[in-house]
Design a protein around this motif. Structure first.
Motif, mmCIF file in Angstrom:
data_model
loop_
_atom_site.group_PDB
_atom_site.id
_atom_site.type_symbol
_atom_site.label_atom_id
_atom_site.label_comp_id
_atom_site.label_asym_id
_atom_site.label_seq_id
_atom_site.Cartn_x
_atom_site.Cartn_y
_atom_site.Cartn_z
ATOM 1 N N MET A 151 0.272 -7.539 -1.266
ATOM 2 C CA MET A 151 -0.885 -6.776 -0.786
ATOM 3 C C MET A 151 -1.775 -6.383 -1.965
ATOM 4 O O MET A 151 -1.287 -5.847 -2.965
ATOM 5 N N PRO A 152 -3.078 -6.640 -1.897
ATOM 6 C CA PRO A 152 -3.966 -6.225 -2.986
ATOM 7 C C PRO A 152 -3.936 -4.708 -3.190
ATOM 8 O O PRO A 152 -3.790 -3.952 -2.232
ATOM 9 N N PHE A 153 -4.069 -4.288 -4.433
ATOM 10 C CA PHE A 153 -4.005 -2.859 -4.741
ATOM 11 C C PHE A 153 -5.064 -2.060 -3.988
ATOM 12 O O PHE A 153 -4.804 -0.958 -3.505
ATOM 13 N N ASP A 154 -6.295 -2.617 -3.886
ATOM 14 C CA ASP A 154 -7.353 -1.853 -3.233
ATOM 15 C C ASP A 154 -7.071 -1.681 -1.745
ATOM 16 O O ASP A 154 -7.284 -0.597 -1.175
ATOM 17 N N VAL A 155 -6.553 -2.724 -1.101
ATOM 18 C CA VAL A 155 -6.194 -2.617 0.317
ATOM 19 C C VAL A 155 -5.077 -1.602 0.498
ATOM 20 O O VAL A 155 -5.115 -0.760 1.404
ATOM 21 N N ALA A 156 -4.074 -1.658 -0.372
ATOM 22 C CA ALA A 156 -2.958 -0.724 -0.271
ATOM 23 C C ALA A 156 -3.409 0.723 -0.438
ATOM 24 O O ALA A 156 -2.826 1.638 0.146
ATOM 25 N N SER A 157 -4.476 0.923 -1.213
ATOM 26 C CA SER A 157 -4.928 2.292 -1.474
ATOM 27 C C SER A 157 -5.631 2.925 -0.288
ATOM 28 O O SER A 157 -5.804 4.151 -0.253
ATOM 29 N N VAL A 158 -6.060 2.126 0.700
ATOM 30 C CA VAL A 158 -6.792 2.693 1.840
ATOM 31 C C VAL A 158 -5.920 2.797 3.095
ATOM 32 O O VAL A 158 -6.423 3.096 4.171
ATOM 33 N N GLN A 159 -4.619 2.593 2.955
ATOM 34 C CA GLN A 159 -3.740 2.691 4.120
ATOM 35 C C GLN A 159 -3.654 4.110 4.672
ATOM 36 O O GLN A 159 -3.531 4.303 5.879
ATOM 37 N N GLU A 160 -3.706 5.095 3.790
ATOM 38 C CA GLU A 160 -3.622 6.483 4.261
ATOM 39 C C GLU A 160 -4.788 6.830 5.178
ATOM 40 O O GLU A 160 -4.578 7.293 6.308
ATOM 41 N N PRO A 161 -6.049 6.580 4.793
ATOM 42 C CA PRO A 161 -7.142 6.857 5.730
ATOM 43 C C PRO A 161 -7.138 5.929 6.935
ATOM 44 O O PRO A 161 -7.506 6.340 8.039
ATOM 45 N N MET A 162 -6.688 4.682 6.742
ATOM 46 C CA MET A 162 -6.563 3.796 7.895
ATOM 47 C C MET A 162 -5.568 4.379 8.894
ATOM 48 O O MET A 162 -5.731 4.241 10.106
ATOM 49 N N GLY A 163 -4.553 5.057 8.380
ATOM 50 C CA GLY A 163 -3.602 5.719 9.259
ATOM 51 C C GLY A 163 -4.253 6.766 10.138
ATOM 52 O O GLY A 163 -3.880 6.935 11.305
ATOM 53 N N ASN A 164 -5.240 7.467 9.608
ATOM 54 C CA ASN A 164 -5.984 8.429 10.422
ATOM 55 C C ASN A 164 -6.703 7.719 11.565
ATOM 56 O O ASN A 164 -6.735 8.210 12.702
ATOM 57 N N ALA A 165 -7.301 6.577 11.249
ATOM 58 C CA ALA A 165 -8.006 5.804 12.277
ATOM 59 C C ALA A 165 -7.034 5.289 13.333
ATOM 60 O O ALA A 165 -7.302 5.370 14.540
ATOM 61 N N VAL A 166 -5.892 4.778 12.899
ATOM 62 C CA VAL A 166 -4.886 4.265 13.827
ATOM 63 C C VAL A 166 -4.363 5.383 14.722
ATOM 64 O O VAL A 166 -4.233 5.210 15.942
ATOM 65 N N HIS A 167 -4.058 6.521 14.127
ATOM 66 C CA HIS A 167 -3.545 7.657 14.912
ATOM 67 C C HIS A 167 -4.570 8.090 15.961
ATOM 68 O O HIS A 167 -4.224 8.351 17.117
#
Length: 354
Positions: A151-167
C-alpha cells in the motif's frame, strides 16, 4: 512503568508544534518521545492534514475551548515501527502501520459493551495528546493497524479519515438508494466513493466549491450541486422525482446546509451527521424529523475495529480509489503551504512527508 530509550543517535526530531493560543504553528526540533512497555515508536512516512488540524491551526472557537498549546498536533499518518515496548505482542519492528486515533479507557459502560468509538473518556491523538506531524510518534500498540506491504504511504495515511466516511455512509443500508453528501471536504468526497461502492443508485454531492465538486465527480458522484449558484432543494426535487433522498450524509456543519439536509430527506429516510457545527443549529423538528419519521444519527470516529476492516477491504479490492483525492504533497517543512491550500479550499487531501 518501564521507559525505554529513544531511537536515534541525537534523540531529536523535526515536528510541527502548535506553539501558541493563536493562528499558525511552528517547525521545531524536539525530543524524540520515549515509549513505555505497552507502546511503540513509529517513524512517520506520510501524514495528512485533516479539517480538525485546520481548526487548530486557524485557532477557531472550537480549538480555543479544546486544545492546550504548546504541543505536536496531527493525527493521520502511516509509518514503520522502529521500537516496541516489552509488553507489545501485536506488532514488531519493521511493520507498516497506521493508527486508530481514539485513545479509549476500556472500562466505561460503552467500552464494556463493545462501543469503543463512543467511550466516555476518549482522548484523541493530536488533539488531547502529542500527534504525528513529526518524524516519529509514540502510540499504544493496541491502537495500531497493520497495512499491506504494497500500500502506498500516502494512501495508508488517509485511512483514518476514510474510516469516518465509511462509518457515516454504512451506518445504514445504501444499496439501490439515493444518497446526498452535503459538504465536499476530503471526507465528504471519500463518502461519495464509498456510497458508490456500496451500491447507491444516485450519489448527489453538494458544496459551494467547484474545485471540490469536480473531485467528487472523479470519485463517482452522479450529480453535483453548487449550493451558491443553484437552489439545492429544487435540484434534489428534480433529481428524485419529488421524493427526496433516502440518505443524507451531513459533512458541512453549516447551519443552512444542515437545515436543507433535513428538508431534502424523504419520509422514513436517514440523516447521518459527521460534521461539527461550532454553534447550535436550528432545525424544524416537528415537520422535518417527527412527521417524516426519519432516523437521525450522530457519527463519531470509526467503529473499533470493524470500520478499519471495511476501509482496508474497500481499498484492497479497488472498489474505492482515493488517489484522485490526494492532490498535493509537501515536505514536512512546507506545512504552511498545505494549510493555506486547505483553508482556501483549493485542494483535496494534502500529504506531508517528514
Amino acid at each position: 512503568m518501564e521507559r525505554l530509550g529513544v531511537y536515534a543517535v541525537n534523540g531529536k526530531m523535526k515536528a510541527i508544534v502548535k506553539h501558541q493560543r493563536g493562528y499558525g504553528a511552528e517547525m521545531q526540533m524536539v525530543d524524540i518521545p520515549y515509549i513505555e512497555e505497552h507502546e511503540v515508536l513509529i517513524k512517520v512516512k506520510a501524514t495528512s492534514i485533516c479539517g480538525t488540524d485546520v481548526h487548530i491551526y486557524s485557532w477557531d472557537e472550537w480549538s480555543e475551548s479544546r486544545v492546550n498549546p504548546p504541543y505536536i498536533f496531527g493525527h493521520e499518518f502511516a509509518g514503520e515501527v522502529v521500537e516496541t515496548g516489552s509488553k507489545v505482542t501485536n506488532v514488531k519492528v519493521g511493520d507498516f502501520v497506521s493508527a486508530e486515533t481514539h485513545l479509549v479507557c476500556y472500562e466505561c459502560p460503552q467500552c464494556l459493551s463493545g462501543q469503543y468509538h463512543i467511550c466516555k473518556n476518549t482522548k484523541i491523538i493530536g488533539v488531547d495528546t502529542h500527534g504525528c506531524f513529526a518524524e516519529y510518534v509514540a502510540l499504544p500498540a493496541v491502537n495500531l493497524w497493520k497495512n499491506p506491504s504494497d500500500m502506498p504511504f500516502d494512501v495508508a495515511s488517509v485511512q483514518e479519515p476514510m474510516g469516518n466516511a465509511v462509518h457515516t455512509v454504512l451506518a445504514g443500508d445504501v444499496a439501490g438508494k439515493t444518497v446526498a453528501v452535503i459538504g465536499c471536504g476530503p471526507i465528504g468526497i471519500m463518502a461519495v466513493g464509498v456510497a458508490r461502492a456500496a451500491g447507491a443508485a444516485q450519489v448527489i454531492a453538494l458544496d459551494l466549491n467547484d474545485y471540490r465538486l469536480n473531485l467528487a465527480k472523479e470519485m463517482g458522484a452522479t450529480a453535483v450541486v453548487n449550493s451558491k449558484e443553484q437552489n439545492p432543494l429544487e435540484v434534489i426535487h428534480q433529481l428524485t422525482d419529488g421524493n427526496g433522498v433516502d440518505v443524507v450524509c451531513e459533512m458541512s456543519g453549516h447551519p443552512v446546509a444542515m437545515d436543507q439536509g433535513f428538508k431534502m430527506v424523504t419520509n422514513g429516510g436517514r440523516v447521518s451527521i459527521l460534521s461539527l457545527p461550532v454553534r447550535p443549529v436550528s432545525i424544524d423538528i416537528t415537520n422535518d424529523v417527527v412527521f417524516k419519521g426519519i432516523t437521525v444519527q450522530g457519527i463519531t470516529g470509526r467503529k473499533m475495529y470493524e470500520t478499519w476492516q471495511q476501509v482496508s477491504s474497500l481499498l484492497k479490492s479497488g472498489q474505492v480509489d482515493v488517489t484522485p483525492l490526494i492532490t498535493h504533497h509537501f515536505p514536512l517543512e512546507d506545512f504552511a503551504k498545505g494549510f493555506d491550500l486547505m483553508i482556501e479550499g483549493k485542494c483535496g487531501k494534502v500529504v506531508l512527508h517528514p
